[in-house]
Design an enzyme around this catalytic site. Structure first.
Site, PDB file in Angstrom:
ATOM      1  N   GLN A 247      -6.143  12.173  -5.650  1.00 45.46           N
ATOM      2  CA  GLN A 247      -4.885  12.599  -5.035  1.00 45.46           C
ATOM      3  C   GLN A 247      -4.401  13.902  -5.650  1.00 45.46           C
ATOM      4  O   GLN A 247      -4.048  14.850  -4.935  1.00 45.46           O
ATOM      5  CB  GLN A 247      -3.816  11.512  -5.218  1.00 45.46           C
TER       6      GLN A 247
ATOM      7  N   CYS B  59       6.602   3.310  -0.264  1.00 44.07           N
ATOM      8  CA  CYS B  59       5.624   3.168  -1.339  1.00 44.07           C
ATOM      9  C   CYS B  59       5.679   1.708  -1.746  1.00 44.07           C
ATOM     10  O   CYS B  59       6.773   1.144  -1.925  1.00 44.07           O
ATOM     11  CB  CYS B  59       5.955   4.070  -2.520  1.00 44.07           C
ATOM     12  N   THR B  60       4.533   1.078  -1.883  1.00 41.19           N
ATOM     13  CA  THR B  60       4.512  -0.365  -2.080  1.00 41.19           C
ATOM     14  C   THR B  60       5.044  -0.797  -3.438  1.00 41.19           C
ATOM     15  O   THR B  60       5.273  -1.988  -3.651  1.00 41.19           O
ATOM     16  CB  THR B  60       3.086  -0.918  -1.881  1.00 41.19           C
ATOM     17  N   GLU B  61       5.284   0.169  -4.356  1.00 41.91           N
ATOM     18  CA  GLU B  61       5.883  -0.183  -5.646  1.00 41.91           C
ATOM     19  C   GLU B  61       7.411  -0.147  -5.627  1.00 41.91           C
ATOM     20  O   GLU B  61       8.050  -0.730  -6.505  1.00 41.91           O
ATOM     21  CB  GLU B  61       5.391   0.767  -6.756  1.00 41.91           C
TER      22      GLU B  61
ATOM     23  N   THR C   4      -1.234  -0.046   0.261  1.00 44.15           N
ATOM     24  CA  THR C   4      -0.574   1.158  -0.223  1.00 44.15           C
ATOM     25  C   THR C   4      -0.195   1.992   0.987  1.00 44.15           C
ATOM     26  O   THR C   4      -0.877   1.932   2.014  1.00 44.15           O
ATOM     27  CB  THR C   4      -1.511   1.971  -1.143  1.00 44.15           C
ATOM     28  N   ASN C   5       0.884   2.744   0.869  1.00 43.20           N
ATOM     29  CA  ASN C   5       1.259   3.650   1.958  1.00 43.20           C
ATOM     30  C   ASN C   5       0.456   4.944   1.911  1.00 43.20           C
ATOM     31  O   ASN C   5      -0.125   5.371   2.913  1.00 43.20           O
ATOM     32  CB  ASN C   5       2.758   3.985   1.874  1.00 43.20           C
ATOM     33  N   THR C   6       0.423   5.568   0.735  1.00 39.67           N
ATOM     34  CA  THR C   6      -0.157   6.906   0.611  1.00 39.67           C
ATOM     35  C   THR C   6      -1.599   6.985   1.095  1.00 39.67           C
ATOM     36  O   THR C   6      -1.986   7.932   1.792  1.00 39.67           O
ATOM     37  CB  THR C   6      -0.094   7.387  -0.853  1.00 39.67           C
TER      38      THR C   6
END
Length: 231
Positions: free
Chosen positions: A52, A196-198, A83-85
């Site tokens: 990334q 964002c999954t966090e 995950t989104n990204t």
């Protein structure tokens, strides 16, 4: 029940949440001792995060595509990328498999469309907030997307990678996210996508005066819906 293939580990902190929600939802819908049929391929996030930073999305897509192919070979009926990204490389992943991918943005749009929300604020990594691969998927459904200012995007990104992905939950960061959310609301956001999954580890519904669309929960529950093939 279909078998869900999970591509996780980005980070494992949020993948744990996916696994819990999926099994809780199956139990809620089917009762008794039912749990989800699922297969998990957990990647080394250090490798993915390095790609990334370097802008090497081709190699990132290769790693996740190979992971998806392995999960398909093991018997998964469809894939969710936890995950989104990394949905940025969704097409690379789809090219490696013959089973469908349940896109996190599509699941989120479906949830937003159940409300009267027409404009959303988007929080996530800087890649998700700044690049088009995610926002365009939301906007194509007729939903306007606004993001924080550049300095705020940088700070949000830093909290995600330096704290949340490592399991650190800081009250100071929660207060900062609340301020960013309020600024988005002041700019016209009628709801906020926790893209964002966090982020769901830090921000809770009481931290916002407008609805929060928690993509982790939305995606996990939609995967159960798909696995059980309910209406």
């Amino acid at each position: 029940m279909k078998t869900i293939g999970l591509i996780g580990g980005m980070s494992w902190e949020s993948t744990v949440t996916y696994y819990r929600i999926i099994n809780e939802e199956v139990k809620k819908r089917l009762g008794g001792l039912h749990s989800a049929k699922c297969l998990l391929y957990s990647v080394d996030f250090d490798e993915i995060e390095r790609y990334q930073k370097e802008g090497d999305w081709e190699n990132a897509g290769h790693v996740l595509g190979e992971a998806a192919a392995s999960v398909e070979k093991a018997g998964a009926d469809f894939i969710i990328i936890c995950t989104n990204t990394m949905h940025k490389v969704n097409e690379d992943i789809e090219a490696k498999i013959s089973i469908p991918v349940l896109h996190i943005a599509d699941a989120t749009v479906k949830q937003i469309q159940r409300t009267n929300v027409k404009t959303v604020g988007l929080l996530g990594t800087k890649y998700t907030m700044e690049q088009d691969f995610y926002k365009s998927r939301i906007e194509s459904a007729g939903i306007q997307v606004i993001v924080p200012d550049e300095d705020k995007r940088e700070k949000v990104n830093n909290v995600i990678f330096d704290e949340l992905c490592l399991g650190y939950i800081q009250q100071e960061s929660r207060e900062y996210f609340k301020q960013v959310i309020q600024k988005l609301v002041d700019s016209g956001a009628e709801g906020i996508i926790l893209g964002c999954t966090e982020i769901e580890l830090l921000v809770k519904p009481d931290d916002s005066i407008v609805p929060l669309f928690d993509t982790t929960s939305i995606h996990a529950k939609e995967s159960v819906h798909m696995a059980l093939n309910t209406n």
